[in-house]
Structure formats: structure tokens, C-alpha cells
Design a protein around this motif. Structure first.
Motif, short mmCIF file in Angstrom:
data_model
loop_
_atom_site.label_atom_id
_atom_site.label_comp_id
_atom_site.label_asym_id
_atom_site.label_seq_id
_atom_site.Cartn_x
_atom_site.Cartn_y
_atom_site.Cartn_z
N UNK A 1 1.20 -1.24 0.04
CA UNK A 1 -0.17 -0.11 -0.20
C UNK A 1 1.13 1.37 0.20
N UNK A 2 1.85 1.17 0.59
CA UNK A 2 2.89 2.46 0.60
C UNK A 2 3.28 2.33 -0.61
N UNK A 3 3.86 1.77 -1.08
CA UNK A 3 4.37 1.57 -2.63
C UNK A 3 3.44 2.42 -3.73
N UNK A 4 2.50 1.36 -3.96
CA UNK A 4 1.06 2.21 -4.60
C UNK A 4 0.93 4.15 -3.94
N UNK B 1 14.12 -2.54 2.14
CA UNK B 1 14.35 -1.97 3.57
C UNK B 1 13.66 -2.51 4.50
N UNK B 2 14.03 -2.28 6.15
CA UNK B 2 13.93 -2.36 7.36
C UNK B 2 12.50 -1.89 7.81
N UNK B 3 12.49 -3.40 9.15
CA UNK B 3 11.04 -2.66 10.12
C UNK B 3 10.70 -4.37 10.22
N UNK C 1 8.05 1.18 14.73
CA UNK C 1 8.32 0.64 13.75
C UNK C 1 7.04 0.81 13.23
N UNK C 2 5.77 0.68 13.11
CA UNK C 2 4.48 1.11 12.23
C UNK C 2 5.37 2.09 10.94
N UNK C 3 5.68 3.29 11.70
CA UNK C 3 5.11 4.04 11.37
C UNK C 3 7.00 4.81 10.37
N UNK C 4 7.65 3.82 11.15
CA UNK C 4 9.37 3.71 10.79
C UNK C 4 9.48 3.04 9.07
N UNK C 5 8.34 1.47 8.72
CA UNK C 5 7.93 0.94 7.70
C UNK C 5 8.05 1.69 6.75
N UNK C 6 6.66 2.34 7.07
CA UNK C 6 5.35 2.97 6.16
C UNK C 6 6.88 4.60 5.21
N UNK C 7 7.54 4.77 6.18
CA UNK C 7 8.47 5.90 5.93
C UNK C 7 9.59 5.87 5.00
N UNK D 1 16.04 16.01 -1.73
CA UNK D 1 14.87 16.56 -2.71
C UNK D 1 13.96 15.13 -2.85
N UNK D 2 14.00 14.06 -2.14
CA UNK D 2 13.56 12.94 -1.74
C UNK D 2 13.03 12.73 -1.15
N UNK D 3 14.12 13.00 0.33
CA UNK D 3 13.28 13.23 1.51
C UNK D 3 11.97 14.31 1.84
N UNK D 4 12.16 15.76 1.25
CA UNK D 4 11.46 16.50 1.05
C UNK D 4 10.12 16.10 -0.29
N UNK D 5 10.39 15.31 -0.79
CA UNK D 5 8.85 14.38 -1.19
C UNK D 5 8.33 13.61 -0.44
N UNK D 6 9.54 12.91 0.27
CA UNK D 6 8.53 11.77 1.11
C UNK D 6 7.93 12.77 2.62
N UNK D 7 8.42 14.00 3.14
CA UNK D 7 7.28 14.60 4.02
C UNK D 7 6.31 14.51 3.33
N UNK D 8 5.83 15.77 2.45
CA UNK D 8 4.97 15.61 1.27
C UNK D 8 3.92 14.60 1.30
#
Length: 787
Positions: free
Chosen positions: A361-364, A400-402, A414-420, A449-456
Motif C-alpha cells: 500500500x505504501x509503494x502504491x 527496506x528494514x523494520x 516500528x509501524x511508521x518507520x516501515x511506512x516512511x 529532494x527525496x526527503x522533501x517529497x517523502x514529507x509531502x
């Protein structure tokens, strides 16, 4: 408390006019244009930040045959590389990257690694320091021309290899040569690294995440020529685009996932698995293709024969793969601007229920969100693979870990670590896999740039998502740190101190501030998308990004790049003083009443207070004959002559001047200082005495004539009770104690702890004994989808 000073009415016109401030800037003007810092525009890269009419880039196509030996954890392979020279230069030799050579006994990485010994050290730390007995470097068996069979001389220089051509490769010409090699795969938990294997003691199985597994062409471009800086472990990979065909031979009971699309599903998947895969492509929820039951059964066997999985990938800069008999595999379909894409995850049972619930789901979600802000995702698949350490990215596939606790529970971290981490690593498909920046030189161009997009993307996952980076307040501890412990963002990847803060957090925060405070979302989003469109499937440099953001927005940002990217200055703006003025209306009824109110409100001195108690009667009280005219005189009483003088004054004023006097305007002279050195917009909130407030946004150019201190006048109809700088924490201001006037106390906190060994805390799911045990494999559907 603010107290007004009367302002002569004749000065109002002067206050409304712009002041002629003295330029007291010392050293480099913070608003000077970036001149020598940026390369001169040319026909390859224009002054607008777009590729020029003569822009070119090289191409490398690969045909790879590779075999995984599960008995001794080794890789052997042969590759045909077709290198096409699209530059205007003749090339007499080619450079290839041998990244696994950081595990060589004579590795420059190991020789230059610094460390400190402590009184207490774990065996794992000591084992990492020694790293003896393991050689994971490339062993080059043969290099020769394809077809002709002529061997090619080569020279290995640590992590780089030069291959000498029999004759110079002319522009617009191609050469195909074959490399044969082998190496031993590293244990990621022991040696670290971006790929390797994890060993599961309980079932005696291995999970392989394989990358940098083949000699890879280095980039030759118009800026650097050959980019052959040594790989020391931090600066990642700079690679040309090309097409890949990769045949991976692995034990027959392994499941293999890789960059690209599977070319021979009939030979490696069962009829049931192929049917599930077809269902998954059309499903809006994850469908299990290889179930947990099937993976658990596979763990118990050891196939003696092998299967070869063939994958093909078009126009990618790299290739990676994963292999294990432990893999559960789920997938779902989505469309990005009408084009079908398959989001997938591979993970062992130890990762459930967390991975079955969230990974795919996070990939999509990542593909949809990044495509909205940059360019549509054009590759056919995107894959998340679970492994032992952190996260790492490759085209269409990431590691990816977690994982949850052994009982299936997990903490919110752990949950949000995985999604992030899934969002972050899948997001790297856009930066730098598609917008292909030079990671060996500039980590921030992909990670920042990727971390900024990750935040959005995180904020679109869930309202109030606990993002680690992106908000300006989160970078404050780093920005306030001793400058000797920092580098400018514009520092080579291998030389950066505090890589996470410098290359991830600070540039991501800078972009967020640009979007929210400096440019506004509309201008920023258009310019950022323009950058992605211009440089998709090309090799941008920092100047191309800086120039495009200005070119597409019409905003001069040189001051911003200079401060945030070329310096270690920080934001610390201060309100030093506020003076309150009111216009003297000359109306005796108004002005005398105001003076009387001020006199009555003025506190009595300590002597006066004590005299009221200690002196029962003054001499004048005892002898009234001492009183005269002045004992009864009221200097603030309004006489007829006072009123006449006022009417005479008003009669000489123009109607608009009379209106100014009637309004009773308040004039506030606010003195601002730039204590941190970093010029930023001034966001100031005025809270009025009636409880309402108003926020004024002043562009950073207010500091252009004096980078250190400025004075700003605010004119209000209502009196102001207080002023506050940066009320919404938009500018990463490192000291909030000087942001208010009158001054406000800014609390800090300290933590108390019991000085003794405490047991590891349970996560909330474990503490909630009344709740049901979480189901294994949650989130994916299909036959046998988890236990």
C-alpha cells in the motif's frame, strides 16, 4: 508593556516615505548573485537551468548472466556491455565501478576509517572493527571484446577499473565487450553495506538482497568528464541509462524479484501463482502470489536443482534483485495517469503482520503522490523487499528494514518507520533513478529532494503523520549547533559531517521553507515539477536545479541558495525593541484626556507611597493661607481658548489630513536584528489589545541594504499588545526567546530518570492484553494469505 509617544503630525508624511538606509553589509553581500559559484552556461546546460541544444549523455546496455550459490553465499557472472559514445570526444579507455571492492583487504575505505575505543565494547562492534577473514571484492576473471574475442587490458584502482580499448571509440560509435567475474556476498548484519545477505538461524535459511553485483559503467559527461571518484562508502552511485536483460540462476525453491519485468513466468511460477499475479494486476488491494503457508513449507526444504529467472528493464540506470525461499510475495495494480503499474512486496514471515498490511500500500501511495508533484511514473513495476538493515534504492526495486516483535506486535515507531522507509526508498525511483543526479558528488540532490517529497507523501498518508524531517522546527537543533561540527550542504558526499542532517534534513527543510514561506505553493510546485520534467532521464547538476527553480518561478533565490546551501549560518532573528507612537491630534479634549489617563495610571514611587503613610498632614494642609492660584489650577482642563486654537489649526488642514487626525492611528517602530547570519523573510504577528491578531509576511529582501539590522514601521488603527516573530515556526529560528516583544519566557525541559537498569518497555500492543492478537499477513488477500 508598550507605551505611546506623541508624534508631531507633520512627521507622518516622512514616515510614509521609504527611509534611506545606510548599507552596512560587511564581507560578502548576502544578496549578491551567485556568479563564480555556478558554472558558466553553455550549449550543453543553459542559464535557464534547462538542457541545452547540444546536451548529450552516454548509454550503456547490459546482457548479464549471474548465478547465486546458496551453499557458499557467492555470486558468479558474465556480462556483455554495449557502450555507446554520444559525446563529441574520442575515448581511448572506459571506466567501470567495482563498488564491492570496499570489502577488499587493501580497501581505501577500511584504511581511512576512523574509530574510537571505549572501556566497554560489544563483541559485534569489535567484530566490525576487525572485519578479518572476509574478502567480498570483485575477482575479475576475464575481459575481452565481444565477438572478436580479443582480451582487453585493464587496471583496477581500488573501486574503479579502467579498461583500455584497442582503438579509440569515436563519437556516435559503440563498443561491446564481455566481463567475467565472481565474488563472495557479505553478511549485512556483520559488515553493513547496501546489499548482502541475512541468515535466519531458526530455519537455517538465507535472504539475499543483491546490488552493485556487477562491474558497472561510470558516467562520462560534459561537466566532469569521467566521474571516477573513489567509492568510500558514503557517496553513492553515478550511472548512465541503458537497457538490461538479466538472467538470474538460483535454487529452484527460491523466489526471485528484480528490477524490470519477468520474461519467463511460465518457467519459474506455478499455474496458481501466475493466476494470482494476474488477479493482483487488476486489484486495488494487495493479493498474495506466494503465500505465507507456501513460503514456510519452502523454508523446510533444500532444492538441489536450479531455476533461471529472466528479467528485462528498459531505460534504467542500474539493476538489483533479491532471492530467498522464505519470500512471501504480494502485489496490487494501480494506474498512474492512465498507465498500469504493479506495486509489489517480497518479505519473510518474520515481517508479518506489518508488511502484509502496509508495504505494498505504501509503494502504491508513493507512486501516486510523487507522480503528482514531479512526473508520471513510467516504469511497469515498483517493488519493496524486506531485509535486515535500513533502506536502499534501485530502479523499480528497493530494500527496506523494520519488522514486528516475534509475537507479531509492534510499536507505533516500528509501524511508521516501515511506512516512511518504504515511501523514501520507493521515492528514490524519481530522485535519482529518473532525475539522475550525481550521487558520488552531491548526496543532497537525491536524498534531500527525496526527503522533501517523502514529507509531502507522508502528510498525504495520514493527517498528523509523525514525519521525522521536513518541518522547520525539526532542523533547529542541528542549525543551532557549533558551526565547526557542520558543513555547507554544497560539500562532497564523502566529506560531509552528519550526513543525515546535512544531506537529508537540511535540504528537505529548505525546500519546505521555499514552498511555504518564500515562494508560496503555487510558484514552488510549478518550478519543482518543471525541474523534474526538464531533467527526467538526464544528468542534472546543482546549478541546473538552482537555475530552473528561479527560471520557472520568476523569484530571485540566489540569496537563499547562498545562505542555506553554501554556508553554515543559521536563522536567529530578534525583535530588539519596539517604540509606539501616536499622532498628536492637537484636539485638547482628546489629548488632555489621554494625558490625564496616563498620569493617573502611572505608579507612585516608593517614597511617595511611604509618605502617604508617614506624613499625616503637610504644611499646606495645616495652613490653607499658603494656597494660591496654582494649588487649584488644573493644567489639563480644556479652556475656550484651547478649543479656539484647535479649530484654527484644523481649518488649515486638507480633508485627507483631517481624516488622519480623526483615526487616531498607531505607529510602531520595530527594530530587528539578524543574529544568526542567515537572511530570511520576516514573519511578524501583531496581537491587538482586543485579542485579535494580524500576520504580516515581509520578503527576505528587507535585509538587502543591511544584512544585520533593520527598522520597520507598522501603522495600525488598533493598539498592539505584543509582537511575535515567526509565530508558526516557518523559518527554523534557533532562539525563540528573542522573538517576542514584550519579551516572553520560552520554557525548556529536562528529564528525570532512575539510575538503574530498566527492562525493555513493552509496546502498546503488548500492554493491551485485552486486545485480540493481530492476524498474520493482514492487508493482503488471496488463497492461503498468511496464518
Amino acid at each position: 508593556m508598550l507605551k505611546p509617544t506623541l508624534l508631531a503630525a507633520g512627521l507622518v508624511a516622512l514616515l510614509a516615505a521609504p527611509a534611506l538606509a545606510q548599507n552596512t553589509n560587511s564581507g560578502t553581500d548576502k544578496f549578491a548573485q551567485l556568479g563564480q559559484e555556478l558554472p558558466t552556461p553553455n550549449t550543453y546546460r543553459t542559464a535557464s537551468g534547462a538542457p541545452g541544444r547540444d546536451y548529450w549523455q552516454q548509454r550503456a546496455d547490459y546482457n548479464i548472466r549471474v548465478t547465486l550459490n546458496d551453499a557458499n553465499q557467492s555470486i558468479s557472472g558474465t556480462e556483455d556491455i554495449t557502450y555507446t559514445n554520444l559525446s563529441p570526444d574520442k575515448l581511448s579507455y572506459l571506466w567501470l565501478q567495482l563498488d564491492a571492492n570496499i570489502y577488499a583487504p587493501n580497501s581505501m575505505t577500511e584504511a581511512t576509517q576512523t574509530a574510537e575505543l571505549r572501556e566497554k565494547m560489544s563483541f559485534q562492534t569489535l567484530e566490525y572493527l576487525q572485519r578479518t577473514g572476509f574478502d567480498g571484492s570483485f575477482k575479475i576473471d576475464d575481459i575481452r571484446m565481444k565477438g572478436a574475442g580479443k582480451q582487453l587490458p585493464y587496471t583496477v584502482n581500488y573501486t574503479m577499473m579502467r579498461v583500455d580499448l584497442p582503438q579509440a571509440l569515436a563519437p556516435k560509435q559503440s563498443v561491446t565487450f564481455t566481463v567475467k567475474w565472481h565474488y563472495t556476498v557479505n553478511d549485512q548484519k556483520k559488515t553493513g553495506g547496501r546489499s548482502g545477505y541475512e541468515y535466519f538461524e531458526q530455519d537455517k535459511n538465507y535472504l539475499y538482497e543483491i546490488a552493485q553485483f556487477y562491474p558497472r559503467m561510470a558516467v562520462y559527461d560534459d561537466v566532469n568528464g569521467w566521474q571516477h571518484k573513489q567509492f568510500l562508502g558514503t557517496g553513492e552511485f553515478t550511472l548512465p541509462f541503458g537497457d538490461y536483460r538479466v538472467a538470474i540462476t538460483a535454487p529452484a525453491d527460491h523466489v526471485v524479484g528484480a528490477t524490470g519485468t519477468l520474461q519467463n513466468p511460465d518457467q519459474v511460477l506455478s499455474a496458481t501463482q501466475r493466476k494470482r499475479f494476474d488477479q493482483a494486476k487488476a486489484s486495488s488491494k494487495p493479493v498474495v502470489i506466494v503465500t505465507q503457508d507456501e513460503a514456510t513449507k519452502a523454508e523446510q526444504g533444500r532444492a538441489k536443482d536450479t531455476k533461471t529467472w529472466v528479467y528485462s528493464a528498459k531505460n534504467v540506470r542500474d539493476f538489483a534483485w533479491a532471492s530467498s525461499r522464505k519470500f512471501i510475495w504480494d502485489a496490487m495494480g494501480l494506474k498512474v495517469e492512465g498507465k498500469p503499474v504493479v506495486a509489489m512486496s517480497y518479505y519473510p514471515k518474520e515481517a508479518n503482520p506489518l508488511w502484509g498490511q502496509y508495504s505494498t500500500q505504501a509503494v502504491a501511495h508513493t507512486l501516486k503522490t510523487y507522480s503528482k508533484f514531479t512526473i508520471p511514473y513510467e516504469y511497469p513495476v515498483a517493488i519493496s523487499v524486506h531485509g535486515p538493515i535500513g533502506g536502499m534504492e534501485y530502479p523499480m526495486l528497493c530494500f527496506n528494514g523494520y519488522r514486528p516483535e516475534a509475537d507479531g506486535t509492534y510499536s507505533s515507531a516500528t509501524k511508521y518507520g516501515l511506512i516512511s522507509v518504504v515511501i523514501h526508498e520507493v521515492g528514490h525511483n524519481f530522485f535519482p533513478m529518473i532525475v539522475n543526479s550525481d550521487e558520488r558528488q552531491w548526496t543532497w540532490m537525491d536524498e534531500g529532494l527525496n526527503t522533501f517529497m517523502q514529507y509531502l507523501t507522508e502528510q498525504e498518508w495520514e493527517r498528523g503523520y509523525p514525519s521525522r524531517r521536513g518541518e522547520p522546527a525539526q532542523i533547529v537543533p542541528y542549525m543551532a549547533m557549533n558551526p565547526n561540527l557542520q558543513n555547507p550542504i554544497m560539500t562532497n558526499s564523502e566529506s560531509v559531517l552528519q550526513l543525515g542532517n546535512n544531506a537529508y534534513g537540511k535540504p528537505a527543510t529548505a525546500l519546505n521553507i521555499l514552498r511555504e514561506t518564500v515562494m508560496g505553493r503555487q510558484l514552488f510546485d510549478y518550478a519543482f515539477k518543471t525541474y523534474a520534467q526538464r531533467w527526467a532521464y538526464k544528468h542534472p547538476k546543482p546549478a541546473d536545479f538552482f537555475r530552473t527553480m528561479e527560471d520557472a518561478s520568476g523569484v530571485d533565490l540566489d540569496w537563499f541558495w547562498r545562505g542555506w546551501f553554501y554556508s553554515t549560518e543559521h536563522t536567529d532573528l530578534s525583535i530588539e525593541n519596539v517604540q509606539w507612537y501616536k499622532v498628536d491630534s492637537k484636539n485638547p479634549d482628546i489629548e488632555n484626556a489621554a494625558r490625564r489617563e496616563e498620569m493617573n495610571a502611572a505608579p507612585k514611587s516608593l517614597s511617595q507611597q511611604r509618605n502617604l503613610q508617614d506624613i499625616n498632614k503637610t504644611l499646606v494642609d495645616e495652613k490653607p493661607e499658603l494656597k494660591d492660584f496654582y494649588n487649584a489650577y488644573d493644567p489639563l482642563a480644556v479652556s475656550e481658548s484651547d478649543k479656539a486654537r484647535y479649530q484654527q489649526y484644523v481649518s488649515k488642514l486638507k480633508p485627507e489630513q483631517q481624516e488622519i487626525l480623526k483615526k487616531g492611528l498607531n505607529f510602531y517602530q520595530v527594530e530587528l536584528k539578524n543574529l544568526g547570519g542567515l537572511v530570511m523573510p520576516v514573519i511578524i504577528q501583531m496581537t491587538y489589545t482586543d485579542g485579535t491578531n494580524e500576520v504580516v509576511n515581509i520578503p527576505a529582501e528587507i535585509w538587502r541594504r543591511n544584512n544585520a539590522e533593520v527598522t520597520k514601521v507598522f501603522i495600525t488603527e488598533k493598539p498592539v499588545a505584543s509582537f511575535t516573530l515567526d509565530p508558526f515556526l516557518q523559518t527554523a529560528d534557533t532562539d525563540l526567546s528573542n522573538n517576542g516583544f514584550p519579551r516572553k519566557l520560552a520554557p525548556s525541559r529536562f528529564e528525570l530518570f532512575q539510575q538503574q537498569q530498566q527492562p525493555a518497555p513493552q509496546n502498546p500492543m503488548q500492554r493491551n492484553v485485552s486486545s485480540q492478537q493481530p492476524k498474520q499477513g493482514g492487508g493482503a488477500t488471496g488463497a492461503g494469505g498468511g496464518n
